[in-house]
Scaffold this active site. Structure first.
Site, PDB file in Angstrom:
ATOM      1  N   ASP A  55      -5.433   6.171  -8.717  1.00 19.33           N
ATOM      2  CA  ASP A  55      -5.441   7.401  -9.524  1.00 19.33           C
ATOM      3  C   ASP A  55      -6.254   7.335 -10.808  1.00 19.33           C
ATOM      4  O   ASP A  55      -7.015   8.255 -11.123  1.00 19.33           O
ATOM      5  CB  ASP A  55      -4.003   7.780  -9.897  1.00 19.33           C
ATOM      6  CG  ASP A  55      -3.182   8.201  -8.709  1.00 19.33           C
ATOM      7  OD1 ASP A  55      -3.613   7.937  -7.566  1.00 19.33           O
ATOM      8  OD2 ASP A  55      -2.104   8.778  -8.904  1.00 19.33           O
ATOM      9  N   SER A  98       4.922  14.233 -10.642  1.00 20.09           N
ATOM     10  CA  SER A  98       4.073  13.807  -9.536  1.00 20.09           C
ATOM     11  C   SER A  98       3.311  14.984  -8.958  1.00 20.09           C
ATOM     12  O   SER A  98       3.817  16.108  -8.882  1.00 20.09           O
ATOM     13  CB  SER A  98       4.938  13.155  -8.449  1.00 20.09           C
ATOM     14  OG  SER A  98       4.199  12.982  -7.256  1.00 20.09           O
TER      15      SER A  98
END
Length: 588
Positions: free
Chosen positions: A131, A478
């Site tokens: 990420d 998330s």
């Protein structure tokens, strides 16, 4: 393509007189590495390898390095592998409430600067995976402004792609729910063994794949680079094409700030809106813009462009389409081709061609996995940026595709200072249907580095309250969460003495996703008269890198970069500086 030695070269900053002290020192250090004296004049390229044994995301990067070195040497340049920090959301999220995740992004940027600037290397080719690595590599490119190519290194083969029960995202969701409901997890332990079947990033369209696509949309990766199966022939072809593109950039003296412009940032925003990418791409693209000295408000770009950008695919977690299906249908290249009427096609890319020129080679939309702009999955944005009296500098919500849920919610605030308090508020009845739950004090400074609130959202869902209670926070959640009305990354954060810090129990909060508004229905003079919010002391606070991060981190409106860049976003935009007592030593 001709090798570097056969074409006219620009001046190289890495070259020193062979008789100088620096030239002699380099000759001495590099001779044991197999570099001959007659090679010392060649361009010197940093292969940025953000690798680690801690997670599957990075497991194949070390195998890419020797292949890339061979390609670059054949093209007439000298490659040098350098290393950076390598955070994984699933592994390095344990300590300090997950604060090491986002903060590691900026640590990686500094890692790259130390090596590339310290050695005065000529170019960068970055192996981007999990990420935070892709935004870090893009930020480093913008900051250092030497020829740079991003290589998205691919997603993992998942159990779900094999017709099994789960991928890593599904395991995460089910395990998090079980932690709330206290249900047995024996079956999840067995499913976990089949969730990840190869190296690579998470298979769904979470932050990693979203940022890989964003890199291509920015023009900083070769066309057709994302998404891509890790270790597939397409990935290896991308590696070879990326090496050739970098050598061409060096020869033409094409630099990241020629590519990362307001136009290319807006193109990347359009791409994220069209695929329903991760909400975290907003702050990452803002950080890239700041590092590249591009004066653009990415939050406002998402807010305004979302109204005219159709959603062209519905990839997990937004829908049921697998990333493999999306890749096979053309991936980012096809999305950009279909979006071309809405894009700024004259934006330059690392190939030396424009975005419009590159798009002509992409496959057209199949009309099923990837829709045309005339027959989209949805015209409602999957990423919604809201502003208003409770979030003057912005906030964000993620929505499913297509979105059939309610878009308005008004209710009394129930204020909490931590996830744990809020979860307890569900159990003890303090939080009731119709309420707006508020968790504050966990933003960029308060967290620090934006505390995660997914566990609270899962608790709401487990108790049947996901569609009955709205949620507002200065933390983050998330990218797998897109249920109910959930608003994150409220800015200014509570600790910055923004409106969120002065909310009280019972205050009416109004949310309108269609209008993009988040408002506190309390008179402004009454809010101003209230006491300044003071963050409760954290039991695990104190010491180390995170204290340094808290002192330097800038607001979300500046992409949470470290230290003020005088980027032009501050004037008339930030509503309040951070108080010096809680990390405001560097104010925006």
């Amino acid at each position: 393509m001709a090798v570097m030695e056969e074409i006219k070269m620009v001046d190289l900053r890495s070259n020193f007189s062979p008789s100088s002290a620096l030239g002699i020192a380099r000759r001495a250090e590099w001779r044991p590495l197999g570099i001959r004296a007659d090679e010392l004049h060649k361009p010197k390229v940093a292969i940025v390898n953000s690798s680690s044994d801690l997670a599957a995301c990075f497991a194949h990067l070390d195998d890419i390095v020797p292949v890339l070195k061979k390609e670059l040497r054949a093209l007439g340049v000298l490659p040098f592998e350098i290393r950076t920090a390598a955070p994984s959301d699933f592994i390095t999220s344990v300590g300090r409430g997950g604060s090491y995740i986002l903060s590691a992004r900026d640590l990686m940027v500094n890692d790259v600067e130390v090596a590339v600037e310290g050695a005065q290397l000529d170019a960068i080719i970055a192996l981007s995976s999990c990420d935070k690595t892709t935004p870090a590599h893009l930020m480093a490119a913008g900051r250092l402004n030497v020829p740079t190519v991003i290589i998205p290194c691919g997603y993992q083969h998942s159990g779900m792609a094999e017709g099994r029960e789960a991928d890593v995202e599904e395991i995460f969701l089910q395990a998090a729910m079980a932690a709330v409901t206290k249900e047995p997890t024996d079956h999840l332990q067995e499913m976990a063994d089949d969730a990840i079947l190869s190296p690579g990033v998470c298979a769904g369209l979470a932050t990693a794949n979203s940022m890989h696509i964003a890199a291509e949309a920015l023009g900083m990766a070769v066309p057709g680079a994302a998404p891509v199966r890790a270790n597939s022939e397409r990935m290896w072809d991308n590696v070879r094409r990326s090496a050739a593109a970098l050598v061409d950039m060096i020869q033409r003296d094409i630099r990241p700030r020629d590519i990362i412009t307001a136009a290319s940032i807006r193109n990347a925003v359009r791409a994220m809106l069209a695929v329903g990418g991760s909400t975290t791409t907003i702050k990452h693209l803002q950080a890239v813009a700041v590092e590249a000295h591009v004066d653009v408000d990415v939050w406002e770009a998402f807010r305004t462009l979302g109204r005219s950008t159709p959603v062209l695919c519905s990839v997990r977690p937004n829908g049921t389409t697998l990333t493999e299906q999306f890749e096979d249908a053309g991936g980012a290249a096809t999305i950009l081709r279909e979006l071309m009427p809405l894009l700024e096609g004259d934006a330059l890319t690392i190939t030396g061609h424009t975005m419009a020129e590159n798009a002509t080679a992409a496959a057209p939309a199949d009309g099923d996995v990837i829709r045309t702009i005339d027959t989209p999955y949805s015209t409602d944005p999957a990423i919604v940026v809201l502003r208003g009296t409770l979030a003057p500098d912005g906030s964000v919500a993620k929505r499913p595709v297509p979105d059939s849920g309610t878009k308005q919610f008004t209710g009394p605030a129930r204020v909490f200072d931590s996830r744990e308090q809020a979860i307890a508020g569900i159990s003890d009845g303090r939080l009731q249907p119709g309420d707006v739950a508020v968790i504050r004090g966990i933003g960029a400074v308060g967290g620090p580095a934006l505390g995660f609130t997914s566990s609270f959202i899962f608790a709401l869902n487990a108790r049947g309250l996901a569609d009955k209670v709205a949620f507002v926070t200065d933390g983050q959640f998330s990218g797998l969460v897109n249920q109910g009305i959930t608003i994150g990354e409220v800015s200014p954060e509570g600790i910055a003495d923004g409106p969120l810090g002065r909310v009280r129990d019972g205050d009416e909060i109004a949310i309108d996703l269609a209008a993009g508004s988040l408002d506190l229905h309390v008179p402004a003079d009454e809010v101003a008269a209230r006491d300044v919010y003071v963050r409760p002391e954290s039991a695990d606070a104190g010491g180390g890198y995170l204290d340094q991060y808290r002192e330097l981190v800038q607001p979300l409106s500046c992409g949470t970069v470290l230290g003020c860049r005088a980027c032009g976003l501050c004037e008339g935009h930030h509503t309040a500086p951070l108080p010096a007592a809680v990390g405001g030593g560097v104010t925006a």
